[in-house]
Design a protein around this motif. Sequence first.
Motif, PDB file in Angstrom:
ATOM      1  N   ASN A  64     -50.062  15.272  21.976  1.00  0.00           N
ATOM      2  CA  ASN A  64     -48.962  15.187  22.949  1.00  0.00           C
ATOM      3  C   ASN A  64     -48.316  16.571  23.042  1.00  0.00           C
ATOM      4  OD1 ASN A  64     -48.751  12.085  23.331  1.00  0.00           O
ATOM      5  ND2 ASN A  64     -48.799  12.350  21.099  1.00  0.00           N
TER       6      ASN A  64
ATOM      7  N   GLY B 211     -42.209   5.841  19.963  1.00  0.00           N
ATOM      8  CA  GLY B 211     -40.781   5.742  19.643  1.00  0.00           C
ATOM      9  C   GLY B 211     -40.011   4.929  20.665  1.00  0.00           C
TER      10      GLY B 211
ATOM     11  N   GLY C 261     -40.405   9.342  22.699  1.00  0.00           N
ATOM     12  CA  GLY C 261     -39.539   9.204  21.529  1.00  0.00           C
ATOM     13  C   GLY C 261     -40.077   9.935  20.306  1.00  0.00           C
ATOM     14  N   THR C 262     -41.351   9.730  20.002  1.00  0.00           N
ATOM     15  CA  THR C 262     -41.930  10.448  18.857  1.00  0.00           C
ATOM     16  C   THR C 262     -41.928  11.948  19.141  1.00  0.00           C
ATOM     17  OG1 THR C 262     -44.124  10.020  19.827  1.00  0.00           O
ATOM     18  CG2 THR C 262     -43.413   8.595  18.002  1.00  0.00           C
TER      19      THR C 262
ATOM     20  N   ASN D 273     -52.138   3.632  25.358  1.00  0.00           N
ATOM     21  CA  ASN D 273     -51.794   4.531  26.460  1.00  0.00           C
ATOM     22  C   ASN D 273     -52.425   4.036  27.754  1.00  0.00           C
ATOM     23  OD1 ASN D 273     -50.312   6.701  25.020  1.00  0.00           O
ATOM     24  ND2 ASN D 273     -52.277   7.024  23.971  1.00  0.00           N
TER      25      ASN D 273
ATOM     26  N   GLU E 112     -48.015  13.531  27.852  1.00  0.00           N
ATOM     27  CA  GLU E 112     -48.449  12.659  26.756  1.00  0.00           C
ATOM     28  C   GLU E 112     -49.965  12.527  26.676  1.00  0.00           C
ATOM     29  OE1 GLU E 112     -46.886   8.926  25.778  1.00  0.00           O
ATOM     30  OE2 GLU E 112     -44.819   9.403  26.360  1.00  0.00           O
ATOM     31  N   ARG E 113     -50.457  12.553  25.454  1.00  0.00           N
ATOM     32  CA  ARG E 113     -51.853  12.197  25.188  1.00  0.00           C
ATOM     33  C   ARG E 113     -52.097  10.809  25.772  1.00  0.00           C
ATOM     34  NH1 ARG E 113     -53.959  11.113  19.044  1.00  0.00           N
ATOM     35  NH2 ARG E 113     -52.289   9.570  19.162  1.00  0.00           N
TER      36      ARG E 113
ATOM     37  N   TYR F  64     -43.403   0.494  29.716  1.00  0.00           N
ATOM     38  CA  TYR F  64     -44.620  -0.166  29.253  1.00  0.00           C
ATOM     39  C   TYR F  64     -44.605  -1.632  29.671  1.00  0.00           C
ATOM     40  CZ  TYR F  64     -45.414   3.978  26.428  1.00  0.00           C
ATOM     41  OH  TYR F  64     -45.612   5.284  26.040  1.00  0.00           O
TER      42      TYR F  64
ATOM     43  N   ASN G 126     -39.560   5.668  29.999  1.00  0.00           N
ATOM     44  CA  ASN G 126     -40.936   5.581  29.434  1.00  0.00           C
ATOM     45  C   ASN G 126     -41.268   4.098  29.392  1.00  0.00           C
ATOM     46  OD1 ASN G 126     -42.303   6.422  26.169  1.00  0.00           O
ATOM     47  ND2 ASN G 126     -43.344   6.388  28.125  1.00  0.00           N
TER      48      ASN G 126
HETATM   49  N1  LIG Z   1     -48.998   9.061  24.092  1.00  0.00           N
HETATM   50  C1  LIG Z   1     -48.637   8.908  22.665  1.00  0.00           C
HETATM   51  C2  LIG Z   1     -48.121   7.483  22.372  1.00  0.00           C
HETATM   52  C3  LIG Z   1     -46.797   7.168  23.067  1.00  0.00           C
HETATM   53  C4  LIG Z   1     -45.665   8.016  22.549  1.00  0.00           C
HETATM   54  C5  LIG Z   1     -44.386   8.008  23.364  1.00  0.00           C
HETATM   55  N2  LIG Z   1     -44.365   7.244  24.570  1.00  0.00           N
HETATM   56  C6  LIG Z   1     -43.173   7.708  22.494  1.00  0.00           C
HETATM   57  O1  LIG Z   1     -42.163   7.198  23.010  1.00  0.00           O
HETATM   58  O2  LIG Z   1     -43.237   8.062  21.294  1.00  0.00           O
HETATM   59  C7  LIG Z   1     -49.857   9.210  21.784  1.00  0.00           C
HETATM   60  O3  LIG Z   1     -50.993   9.000  22.244  1.00  0.00           O
HETATM   61  O4  LIG Z   1     -49.638   9.644  20.647  1.00  0.00           O
END
Ligand SMILES: N[C@H](CCC[C@H](N)C(=O)O)C(=O)O
Length: 286
Positions: free
Chosen positions: A201, A73, A229-230, A63, A219-220, A13, A11
């Motif tokens: 999500n 996360g 992660g979340t 995002n 993912e949203r 970034y 994931n």
């Molecule tokens: N797309 C998610 C944010 C990134 C969450 C994800 N990449 C993680 O690792 O928690 C949202 O709009 O809530």
Amino acid sequence: MQFTKMHGIGNDYVYVDCVRQKPPADPAALSRAVSDRHFGIGSDGLILICPSERADARMRMFNADGSESEMCGNGLRCVSKFVHDHGIATKPRLAIETGRGVLTVDLEVKAGKVARVRVNMGEPILESAKIPTTLPGDPPVNVPITFDHPKGRLEVTCVSMGNPHAVAYIDDEWLHVGEQDLVATVGPKIEHHEAFPRRINAHFVKVHTPSEVTMRTWERGSGITLACGTGACAVCVAGVLTGRTGRKLLAHLPGGDLELEWSEADNCVYMTGPATEVFTGEWPTA
Ligand SMILES: N[C@H](CCC[C@H](N)C(=O)O)C(=O)O
């Protein structure tokens, strides 16, 4: 503008050190530009590492579509690694300010660099109005939703980890990317479903044992990612709420594994996993 490309089990970034650089004027537009995998750097979004009055640093997460999320996360593990390895704060336990408050992280350091991070992700948010969702239940557990698709009905369990998650338990066929990838076609139907006023999500979970699952994510704001992660934390909580898995969980995601625990002692969810720095670069600023 200097940037650092990092990922948490795939994931990925673009990270910008705004402690020692001026923050971008329009982070939403910058996220859309850098995330493009053909005309930009290529990533699931943009994460700013900012100064904080009440923590070692502050994380702001955007995002790929430019929308800002309360939490990330995999991103938080990478922010923690960046803060330590790039000398912003070199303690073994850091406090990072996020959209859901200040969270504590414990660093596993090898040869002076952070390899893995254990994050206290805080308590799950279960009140439907705070997820938010209009579905019944605090939280909705195994509640059916329908949508315009051949697989047009799924039962979802909804949890917030500061950001909203819908968890669906599915059979094997969802886990493989075939000519018609179900996650790619059903995911957006759930993300934009009317039951989720701030979108959501979506996670598709196959249970192997009460302590082990495989999951895929839409993912949203970013679409299919290799890990969330979340989302993995939400899957851990949903497993307990539905009685399908226990409080300790090993989650297999396409990009790698995460260890989760929803602690009975403090009601917090703990997530442990790696954080990786790939390269640094220069993004032209006008
Ligand atoms: N797309 C998610 C944010 C990134 C969450 C994800 N990449 C993680 O690792 O928690 C949202 O709009 O809530």
